[in-house]
Write a protein that holds these residues in place. Structure first.
Motif, PDB file in Angstrom:
ATOM      1  N   GLU A 154      -5.915  11.224  -7.654  1.00 40.17           N
ATOM      2  CA  GLU A 154      -4.987  10.986  -6.554  1.00 40.17           C
ATOM      3  C   GLU A 154      -5.550   9.849  -5.703  1.00 40.17           C
ATOM      4  N   PRO A 155      -4.707   8.945  -5.249  1.00 40.55           N
ATOM      5  CA  PRO A 155      -5.196   7.842  -4.414  1.00 40.55           C
ATOM      6  C   PRO A 155      -5.967   8.315  -3.180  1.00 40.55           C
ATOM      7  N   SER A 156      -5.582   9.443  -2.624  1.00 36.22           N
ATOM      8  CA  SER A 156      -6.226   9.919  -1.395  1.00 36.22           C
ATOM      9  C   SER A 156      -7.698  10.269  -1.576  1.00 36.22           C
ATOM     10  N   VAL A 157      -8.151  10.453  -2.817  1.00 35.01           N
ATOM     11  CA  VAL A 157      -9.568  10.754  -3.045  1.00 35.01           C
ATOM     12  C   VAL A 157     -10.346   9.507  -3.476  1.00 35.01           C
ATOM     13  N   ASN A 186      -8.789  -8.568   5.247  1.00 41.18           N
ATOM     14  CA  ASN A 186      -7.681  -7.854   5.891  1.00 41.18           C
ATOM     15  C   ASN A 186      -6.582  -7.527   4.889  1.00 41.18           C
ATOM     16  N   ASN A 187      -6.244  -8.480   4.019  1.00 42.74           N
ATOM     17  CA  ASN A 187      -5.194  -8.233   3.024  1.00 42.74           C
ATOM     18  C   ASN A 187      -5.600  -7.138   2.042  1.00 42.74           C
ATOM     19  N   GLY A 188      -6.843  -7.132   1.643  1.00 42.84           N
ATOM     20  CA  GLY A 188      -7.324  -6.082   0.744  1.00 42.84           C
ATOM     21  C   GLY A 188      -7.260  -4.713   1.392  1.00 42.84           C
ATOM     22  N   MET A 189      -7.560  -4.651   2.661  1.00 45.01           N
ATOM     23  CA  MET A 189      -7.466  -3.377   3.394  1.00 45.01           C
ATOM     24  C   MET A 189      -6.017  -2.902   3.430  1.00 45.01           C
ATOM     25  N   ARG A 190      -5.090  -3.811   3.691  1.00 44.21           N
ATOM     26  CA  ARG A 190      -3.668  -3.438   3.689  1.00 44.21           C
ATOM     27  C   ARG A 190      -3.266  -2.878   2.326  1.00 44.21           C
ATOM     28  N   ALA A 191      -3.694  -3.532   1.267  1.00 44.06           N
ATOM     29  CA  ALA A 191      -3.348  -3.091  -0.083  1.00 44.06           C
ATOM     30  C   ALA A 191      -3.923  -1.704  -0.363  1.00 44.06           C
ATOM     31  N   LYS A 226      -4.708   0.692   1.796  1.00 41.88           N
ATOM     32  CA  LYS A 226      -3.994   1.698   2.586  1.00 41.88           C
ATOM     33  C   LYS A 226      -2.570   1.884   2.073  1.00 41.88           C
ATOM     34  N   ASP A 227      -1.906   0.804   1.679  1.00 42.38           N
ATOM     35  CA  ASP A 227      -0.549   0.899   1.133  1.00 42.38           C
ATOM     36  C   ASP A 227      -0.525   1.715  -0.163  1.00 42.38           C
ATOM     37  N   ALA A 228      -1.621   1.688  -0.908  1.00 45.02           N
ATOM     38  CA  ALA A 228      -1.708   2.452  -2.155  1.00 45.02           C
ATOM     39  C   ALA A 228      -2.002   3.932  -1.887  1.00 45.02           C
ATOM     40  N   GLY A 229      -2.317   4.270  -0.636  1.00 42.65           N
ATOM     41  CA  GLY A 229      -2.607   5.661  -0.297  1.00 42.65           C
ATOM     42  C   GLY A 229      -4.067   6.027  -0.430  1.00 42.65           C
ATOM     43  N   CYS A 230      -4.914   5.023  -0.592  1.00 40.26           N
ATOM     44  CA  CYS A 230      -6.351   5.264  -0.738  1.00 40.26           C
ATOM     45  C   CYS A 230      -7.046   5.290   0.623  1.00 40.26           C
ATOM     46  N   GLN A 231      -8.250   5.831   0.633  1.00 39.89           N
ATOM     47  CA  GLN A 231      -9.125   5.658   1.770  1.00 39.89           C
ATOM     48  C   GLN A 231      -9.631   4.221   1.682  1.00 39.89           C
ATOM     49  N   ALA A 232      -9.835   3.588   2.814  1.00 38.32           N
ATOM     50  CA  ALA A 232     -10.247   2.189   2.784  1.00 38.32           C
ATOM     51  C   ALA A 232     -11.365   1.929   3.776  1.00 38.32           C
ATOM     52  N   ALA A 233     -12.390   1.253   3.284  1.00 39.48           N
ATOM     53  CA  ALA A 233     -13.537   0.876   4.104  1.00 39.48           C
ATOM     54  C   ALA A 233     -13.649  -0.639   4.101  1.00 39.48           C
ATOM     55  N   MET A 234     -13.834  -1.202   5.276  1.00 37.03           N
ATOM     56  CA  MET A 234     -13.998  -2.652   5.374  1.00 37.03           C
ATOM     57  C   MET A 234     -15.437  -2.978   5.714  1.00 37.03           C
ATOM     58  N   ILE A 235     -15.983  -3.891   4.929  1.00 32.72           N
ATOM     59  CA  ILE A 235     -17.287  -4.461   5.188  1.00 32.72           C
ATOM     60  C   ILE A 235     -17.026  -5.950   5.358  1.00 32.72           C
ATOM     61  N   PRO A 236     -16.774  -6.402   6.590  1.00 33.90           N
ATOM     62  CA  PRO A 236     -16.380  -7.799   6.806  1.00 33.90           C
ATOM     63  C   PRO A 236     -17.435  -8.776   6.313  1.00 33.90           C
ATOM     64  N   ILE A 284      -5.803  -3.814  11.454  1.00 35.50           N
ATOM     65  CA  ILE A 284      -6.609  -3.320  10.337  1.00 35.50           C
ATOM     66  C   ILE A 284      -7.683  -2.370  10.848  1.00 35.50           C
ATOM     67  N   ALA A 285      -8.307  -2.711  11.939  1.00 26.07           N
ATOM     68  CA  ALA A 285      -9.322  -1.826  12.525  1.00 26.07           C
ATOM     69  C   ALA A 285      -8.716  -0.467  12.868  1.00 26.07           C
ATOM     70  N   GLU A 286      -7.449  -0.465  13.266  1.00 22.39           N
ATOM     71  CA  GLU A 286      -6.786   0.794  13.633  1.00 22.39           C
ATOM     72  C   GLU A 286      -6.443   1.660  12.421  1.00 22.39           C
ATOM     73  N   ILE A 287      -6.189   1.053  11.263  1.00 23.33           N
ATOM     74  CA  ILE A 287      -5.816   1.849  10.095  1.00 23.33           C
ATOM     75  C   ILE A 287      -6.989   2.119   9.153  1.00 23.33           C
ATOM     76  N   ALA A 288      -8.100   1.423   9.362  1.00 23.49           N
ATOM     77  CA  ALA A 288      -9.263   1.582   8.485  1.00 23.49           C
ATOM     78  C   ALA A 288      -9.819   2.998   8.603  1.00 23.49           C
ATOM     79  N   ASP A 289     -10.183   3.565   7.467  1.00 20.50           N
ATOM     80  CA  ASP A 289     -10.873   4.852   7.488  1.00 20.50           C
ATOM     81  C   ASP A 289     -12.323   4.657   7.905  1.00 20.50           C
ATOM     82  N   TYR A 290     -12.885   3.520   7.515  1.00 25.33           N
ATOM     83  CA  TYR A 290     -14.272   3.210   7.843  1.00 25.33           C
ATOM     84  C   TYR A 290     -14.405   1.715   8.087  1.00 25.33           C
ATOM     85  N   LEU A 291     -15.225   1.354   9.053  1.00 28.21           N
ATOM     86  CA  LEU A 291     -15.624  -0.032   9.294  1.00 28.21           C
ATOM     87  C   LEU A 291     -17.145  -0.052   9.237  1.00 28.21           C
ATOM     88  N   PHE A 292     -17.693  -0.811   8.296  1.00 24.81           N
ATOM     89  CA  PHE A 292     -19.129  -0.856   8.097  1.00 24.81           C
ATOM     90  C   PHE A 292     -19.653  -2.262   8.323  1.00 24.81           C
TER      91      PHE A 292
END
Length: 73
Positions: free
Chosen positions: A12-15, A23-28, A30-40, A49-57
């Motif tokens: 499942e995408p959620s796992v 930023n575009n990769g993060m949108r993709a 989240k749009d797929a239903g996955c958890q998303a972590a950004m490492i800028p 993006i910061a508001e929808i990110a599950d994690y910012l590292f």
């Protein structure tokens, strides 16, 4: 594309955790239903993006800690 990858993995995408540096990769992710972590890399996350990110590292080392601390199934 990410949703297709999850299907091929029979997960499942959620796992699934998407690691992104854009930023575009993060949108993709989240749009797929996955958890998303950004490492800028060069560009910091946009406010939306910061508001929808599950994690910012700050580094991939933090991702390792996250994964090691996940419960085993």
């Amino acid at each position: 594309m990410l949703h297709h990858a999850c299907q091929r993995l029979n997960l499942e995408p959620s796992v699934c955790l998407v690691l992104e540096d854009s930023n575009n990769g993060m949108r993709a992710g989240k749009d797929a239903g996955c958890q998303a972590a950004m490492i800028p890399d060069i560009t910091p996350p946009h406010k939306e993006i910061a508001e929808i990110a599950d994690y910012l590292f700050d580094s991939l080392e933090q991702v390792t800690t996250l994964i090691q601390n996940q419960p085993r199934s």
